[in-house]
Enzyme design. Structure first.
Site, PDB file in Angstrom:
ATOM      1  N   TRP A 128      -1.743  -7.145   4.927  1.00  0.00           N
ATOM      2  CA  TRP A 128      -3.190  -6.995   4.999  1.00  0.00           C
ATOM      3  C   TRP A 128      -3.826  -8.388   5.037  1.00  0.00           C
ATOM      4  O   TRP A 128      -3.500  -9.243   4.203  1.00  0.00           O
ATOM      5  CB  TRP A 128      -3.671  -6.215   3.778  1.00  0.00           C
ATOM      6  N   ASP A 209       0.734  -3.250  -4.158  1.00  0.00           N
ATOM      7  CA  ASP A 209      -0.552  -2.843  -3.593  1.00  0.00           C
ATOM      8  C   ASP A 209      -0.399  -1.416  -3.085  1.00  0.00           C
ATOM      9  O   ASP A 209       0.348  -1.153  -2.141  1.00  0.00           O
ATOM     10  CB  ASP A 209      -0.944  -3.778  -2.448  1.00  0.00           C
ATOM     11  N   LYS A 244      -9.193   5.501   0.461  1.00  0.00           N
ATOM     12  CA  LYS A 244      -8.651   6.283   1.570  1.00  0.00           C
ATOM     13  C   LYS A 244      -8.326   7.712   1.165  1.00  0.00           C
ATOM     14  O   LYS A 244      -8.706   8.659   1.854  1.00  0.00           O
ATOM     15  CB  LYS A 244      -7.386   5.609   2.119  1.00  0.00           C
TER      16      LYS A 244
END
Length: 395
Positions: A128, A209, A244
């Site tokens: 990311w 993460d 999300k």
């Protein structure tokens, strides 16, 4: 102070919104910014979220401050979701609410810098785009380890392990818990085990993460690597997000969970994290956390969320298969890896000039790195997008 500032570079992700807005074609397709879209191309508010918000409006007695740790029920529910309520990992962990997964990562980064000054943080290549920025802002030296082969869509696991052999006791390894962003290529359980053994031998720290729990194969399936870690190493950190899997993007709902060798170690780690959180945001926003806490603690709402999450996951995995199948009809490069990956993203391996051709000639918008948000595909556009990708790839 401001008059002589140069024009800043466009953010590689958020800047896509500006490019998309300038495209006036009614056929434009947004495959860039990482948000879930339904079959109609809308970003829905989940029914369970609406129900929880109605309950909150009717019953919330006060808007008074909470602590720097945030919503206590939310924190407990987060630990249960990650490790299973009553499990050893649940007992050995404590959670701090954070403003989004990004806030959780920054809290973890600052805390690690205090606890391991001079240590390096190993991050996957690619990862990311905000990871290196967050880590460097805290003062960390960042080392990139091989992770993904752009040409084949496969993990570079042997090369990854060879690089990680250099991990020292003062270093930290960053892992994606599931649905790797930007590649969609995840470690399998055997690979998780090998990484855990390597880390345990090195004495390094681990930061996981976990931004897409439940959008790969299911909540328990996606948490399997994380739960394996809890059986192999005594301490690690988990930065998680509900943006999300609850579609709560703008509410900024995240958490940092600290796992200790025992419950007392977790309590101490939590206590040392609170002053760091205090300097970053004092107290995190409560609205989104209260929604998640309500849904996860109410059996009916939780079942509703599970059902809606299943719909989202199955739509993403289904459209992955359709994209791969249509690309296969064109011959040329083998894009079969797309169907085998998980989560919202994949990497096409298209050069920036090819991406520009997709935007200009086909009105298909993705990042310059070639990352595609497959959740932006639907029955109305998947074949046209596949045909455009094939045309650019062949050229």
């Amino acid at each position: 102070m401001f008059a002589e500032l140069a024009e800043p570079p466009l953010d590689p992700i958020l800047g896509l919104a500006q490019l998309l807005a300038r495209d006036t074609s009614p056929d434009k397709v947004d495959l860039g910014i990482g948000i879930y879209q339904d079959e109609q191309g809308q970003v829905p508010v989940l029914d369970c979220v609406k129900a929880a918000e109605r309950w909150l409006v009717e019953t919330q007695p006060s808007k008074r401050y909470l602590s720097s740790a945030g919503n206590a029920d939310y924190n407990t529910q987060t630990r249960g979701l990650l490790f299973g309520e009553g499990s050893d990992g649940f007992t050995r962990s404590r959670t701090i609410q954070a403003p989004g997964g990004t806030g959780a990562l920054r809290l973890a980064s600052d805390l690690l810098y205090r606890l391991r000054p001079g240590g390096r943080v190993f991050i996957p290549g690619p990862t990311w785009p905000n990871h290196p920025g967050i880590l460097k802002a805290s003062g960390h030296e960042v080392v990139v380890y091989p992770y993904y082969d752009m040409a084949t869509g496969a993990l570079r696991f042997d090369e990854m392990m060879a690089t990680l052999a250099d991990l020292g006791a003062n270093d930290t390894l960053l892992l994606h818990g599931c649905c790797h962003n930007p590649t969609g290529a995840d470690l399998d359980l055997d690979q998780w085990g090998a990484v855990a053994d390597l880390v345990a031998k090195a004495g390094a720290a681990v930061l996981v993460d976990l931004a897409y729990l439940g959008l790969g194969d299911g909540v328990d399936e996606d948490a399997a690597g994380l739960r394996l870690l809890a059986t192999r190493i005594p301490e690690f950190l988990v930065a998680s997000s509900y943006s999300k899997n609850f579609a709560l993007y703008r509410e900024r709902v995240g958490a940092l969970t600290l796992v200790g060798g025992n419950e007392q170690a977790a309590v101490l780690a939590h206590a040392h994290s609170l002053p760091v959180a205090r300097t970053l945001w004092s107290m995190p926003p409560d609205h989104g956390a209260a929604i998640v806490a309500r849904i996860l603690s109410d059996a009916e709402l939780r079942q509703g969320w599970t059902s809606e999450l299943t719909t989202m996951r199955e739509r993403i995995n289904g459209v992955r298969g359709r994209l791969a199948a249509r690309l296969a009809e064109h011959g040329g490069r083998n894009y079969g890896f797309i169907a085998n990956q998980r989560g919202m993203f994949t990497m096409l391996g298209i050069a920036p000039e090819g991406v520009e051709t997709l935007r200009r000639d086909h009105h298909v918008h993705l990042t310059s790195s070639g990352r595609v948000n497959v959740a932006g595909l639907n029955s109305n556009n998947v074949e046209r997008v596949a045909d455009a990708i094939a045309a650019v790839s062949q050229n």
